[in-house]
Design a protein around this motif. Structure first.
Motif, PDB file in Angstrom:
ATOM      1  N   ASN A  16      67.440  32.489  83.523  1.00 31.69           N
ATOM      2  CA  ASN A  16      66.577  31.389  83.965  1.00 31.69           C
ATOM      3  C   ASN A  16      65.857  30.677  82.832  1.00 31.69           C
ATOM      4  N   GLU A  17      65.792  31.271  81.656  1.00 36.15           N
ATOM      5  CA  GLU A  17      64.975  30.722  80.573  1.00 36.15           C
ATOM      6  C   GLU A  17      65.636  29.486  79.959  1.00 36.15           C
ATOM      7  N   ASN A  18      64.935  28.347  80.030  1.00 37.67           N
ATOM      8  CA  ASN A  18      65.471  27.083  79.509  1.00 37.67           C
ATOM      9  C   ASN A  18      65.189  26.864  78.031  1.00 37.67           C
ATOM     10  N   ASP A  19      64.152  27.474  77.508  1.00 37.98           N
ATOM     11  CA  ASP A  19      63.838  27.318  76.091  1.00 37.98           C
ATOM     12  C   ASP A  19      64.790  28.199  75.280  1.00 37.98           C
ATOM     13  N   PRO A  20      65.594  27.594  74.375  1.00 39.73           N
ATOM     14  CA  PRO A  20      66.600  28.379  73.645  1.00 39.73           C
ATOM     15  C   PRO A  20      66.027  29.556  72.860  1.00 39.73           C
ATOM     16  N   ALA A  21      64.887  29.393  72.202  1.00 40.55           N
ATOM     17  CA  ALA A  21      64.312  30.490  71.419  1.00 40.55           C
ATOM     18  C   ALA A  21      63.815  31.610  72.329  1.00 40.55           C
ATOM     19  N   ALA A  22      63.169  31.252  73.421  1.00 39.72           N
ATOM     20  CA  ALA A  22      62.681  32.256  74.366  1.00 39.72           C
ATOM     21  C   ALA A  22      63.852  32.964  75.054  1.00 39.72           C
ATOM     22  N   ARG A  23      64.897  32.205  75.373  1.00 42.36           N
ATOM     23  CA  ARG A  23      66.079  32.819  75.991  1.00 42.36           C
ATOM     24  C   ARG A  23      66.702  33.814  75.026  1.00 42.36           C
ATOM     25  N   ARG A  24      66.826  33.442  73.771  1.00 46.38           N
ATOM     26  CA  ARG A  24      67.431  34.346  72.792  1.00 46.38           C
ATOM     27  C   ARG A  24      66.592  35.611  72.630  1.00 46.38           C
ATOM     28  N   ALA A  25      65.282  35.482  72.667  1.00 43.11           N
ATOM     29  CA  ALA A  25      64.419  36.666  72.576  1.00 43.11           C
ATOM     30  C   ALA A  25      64.684  37.605  73.757  1.00 43.11           C
ATOM     31  N   LEU A  26      64.872  37.051  74.944  1.00 40.89           N
ATOM     32  CA  LEU A  26      65.193  37.870  76.115  1.00 40.89           C
ATOM     33  C   LEU A  26      66.562  38.528  75.981  1.00 40.89           C
ATOM     34  N   VAL A  27      67.544  37.779  75.483  1.00 40.06           N
ATOM     35  CA  VAL A  27      68.879  38.336  75.268  1.00 40.06           C
ATOM     36  C   VAL A  27      68.792  39.516  74.304  1.00 40.06           C
ATOM     37  N   TYR A  37      79.956  40.924  78.515  1.00 38.74           N
ATOM     38  CA  TYR A  37      79.701  40.335  79.824  1.00 38.74           C
ATOM     39  C   TYR A  37      81.030  39.819  80.364  1.00 38.74           C
ATOM     40  N   THR A  38      81.395  40.266  81.570  1.00 40.64           N
ATOM     41  CA  THR A  38      82.646  39.839  82.194  1.00 40.64           C
ATOM     42  C   THR A  38      82.387  39.486  83.645  1.00 40.64           C
ATOM     43  N   ASP A  39      82.843  38.305  84.063  1.00 44.61           N
ATOM     44  CA  ASP A  39      82.859  37.922  85.475  1.00 44.61           C
ATOM     45  C   ASP A  39      84.127  37.102  85.698  1.00 44.61           C
ATOM     46  N   PRO A  40      84.379  36.600  86.906  1.00 42.93           N
ATOM     47  CA  PRO A  40      85.626  35.863  87.131  1.00 42.93           C
ATOM     48  C   PRO A  40      85.792  34.621  86.252  1.00 42.93           C
ATOM     49  N   LEU A  41      84.702  34.106  85.682  1.00 41.92           N
ATOM     50  CA  LEU A  41      84.765  32.869  84.911  1.00 41.92           C
ATOM     51  C   LEU A  41      84.562  33.060  83.411  1.00 41.92           C
ATOM     52  N   ALA A  42      84.180  34.263  82.980  1.00 43.44           N
ATOM     53  CA  ALA A  42      83.844  34.461  81.570  1.00 43.44           C
ATOM     54  C   ALA A  42      84.120  35.898  81.148  1.00 43.44           C
ATOM     55  N   ASP A  43      84.402  36.059  79.866  1.00 39.73           N
ATOM     56  CA  ASP A  43      84.545  37.379  79.258  1.00 39.73           C
ATOM     57  C   ASP A  43      84.121  37.233  77.804  1.00 39.73           C
ATOM     58  N   VAL A  44      82.875  37.620  77.506  1.00 40.21           N
ATOM     59  CA  VAL A  44      82.326  37.428  76.166  1.00 40.21           C
ATOM     60  C   VAL A  44      81.729  38.731  75.654  1.00 40.21           C
ATOM     61  N   ARG A  45      81.607  38.814  74.333  1.00 33.67           N
ATOM     62  CA  ARG A  45      81.043  40.003  73.703  1.00 33.67           C
ATOM     63  C   ARG A  45      80.046  39.587  72.638  1.00 33.67           C
ATOM     64  N   GLY A  46      78.923  40.286  72.596  1.00 39.25           N
ATOM     65  CA  GLY A  46      77.909  40.069  71.581  1.00 39.25           C
ATOM     66  C   GLY A  46      76.798  39.153  72.073  1.00 39.25           C
ATOM     67  N   LEU A  54      74.757  31.850  78.780  1.00 35.72           N
ATOM     68  CA  LEU A  54      73.584  31.581  79.598  1.00 35.72           C
ATOM     69  C   LEU A  54      73.149  30.126  79.470  1.00 35.72           C
ATOM     70  N   GLY A  55      73.198  29.579  78.268  1.00 38.29           N
ATOM     71  CA  GLY A  55      72.866  28.173  78.068  1.00 38.29           C
ATOM     72  C   GLY A  55      73.820  27.252  78.808  1.00 38.29           C
ATOM     73  N   GLU A  56      75.107  27.587  78.801  1.00 36.69           N
ATOM     74  CA  GLU A  56      76.100  26.790  79.525  1.00 36.69           C
ATOM     75  C   GLU A  56      75.854  26.841  81.029  1.00 36.69           C
ATOM     76  N   ALA A  57      75.504  28.020  81.536  1.00 35.27           N
ATOM     77  CA  ALA A  57      75.234  28.153  82.975  1.00 35.27           C
ATOM     78  C   ALA A  57      74.035  27.310  83.369  1.00 35.27           C
ATOM     79  N   GLN A  58      73.024  27.262  82.529  1.00 37.99           N
ATOM     80  CA  GLN A  58      71.848  26.454  82.830  1.00 37.99           C
ATOM     81  C   GLN A  58      72.196  24.971  82.880  1.00 37.99           C
ATOM     82  N   GLN A  59      73.090  24.533  82.013  1.00 29.84           N
ATOM     83  CA  GLN A  59      73.525  23.129  82.038  1.00 29.84           C
ATOM     84  C   GLN A  59      74.359  22.841  83.283  1.00 29.84           C
ATOM     85  N   GLN A  60      75.135  23.816  83.714  1.00 31.23           N
ATOM     86  CA  GLN A  60      75.995  23.637  84.885  1.00 31.23           C
ATOM     87  C   GLN A  60      75.189  23.627  86.188  1.00 31.23           C
ATOM     88  N   PHE A  61      74.069  24.363  86.212  1.00 34.40           N
ATOM     89  CA  PHE A  61      73.273  24.492  87.430  1.00 34.40           C
ATOM     90  C   PHE A  61      71.816  24.101  87.177  1.00 34.40           C
TER      91      PHE A  61
END
Length: 120
Positions: A16-27, A37-46, A54-61
């Motif tokens: 949910n975090e829109n601020d990139p620096a705050a989001r990265r701190a949470l990550v 992280y793996t779901d039907p639409l993504a498979d990423v590591r690190g 997460l940033g892309e999902a926020q832009q999409q929704f």
């Protein structure tokens, strides 16, 4: 084991975090350095790739928020929970189910995400 409900809440806070620096701190707080992280639409590591996802999902929704969809169930180093995505105070547009594995430090090492309800 860490307070898994608090960890699941912080995990969704990162989504949910829109601020990139705050989001990265949470990550950095909730995910292990080499988490996957793996779901039907993504498979990423690190953390870098997860943060970008997460940033892309926020832009999409834009304007939609993730929330817990019920209690968190856990045992050993595993947990599962439903989540909702939608405008605050309304029925969710998307409903999902995540299974997370924790590392020895109580951070998320792996997420297997499933989509139960998606818009047509």
């Amino acid at each position: 084991m860490a307070d898994i409900t608090a960890l699941a809440t912080r995990y969704l806070d990162a989504w949910n975090e829109n601020d990139p620096a705050a989001r990265r701190a949470l990550v950095d707080e909730v995910f292990a350095a080499d988490a996957r992280y793996t779901d039907p639409l993504a498979d990423v590591r690190g953390r870098d790739a997860i943060d970008a996802l997460l940033g892309e999902a926020q832009q999409q929704f834009p304007g939609l928020r993730f929330s817990l969809g019920g209690p968190v169930d856990d045992h050993h180093h595993l947990a599962r929970f439903h989540w909702h995505l939608g405008p605050d105070g309304t029925d969710p547009i998307v409903v999902g189910f995540d299974v997370v594995a924790l590392d020895e430090e109580g951070r998320i090492a792996q997420v297997a995400g499933f989509l139960d309800k998606v818009p047509a």
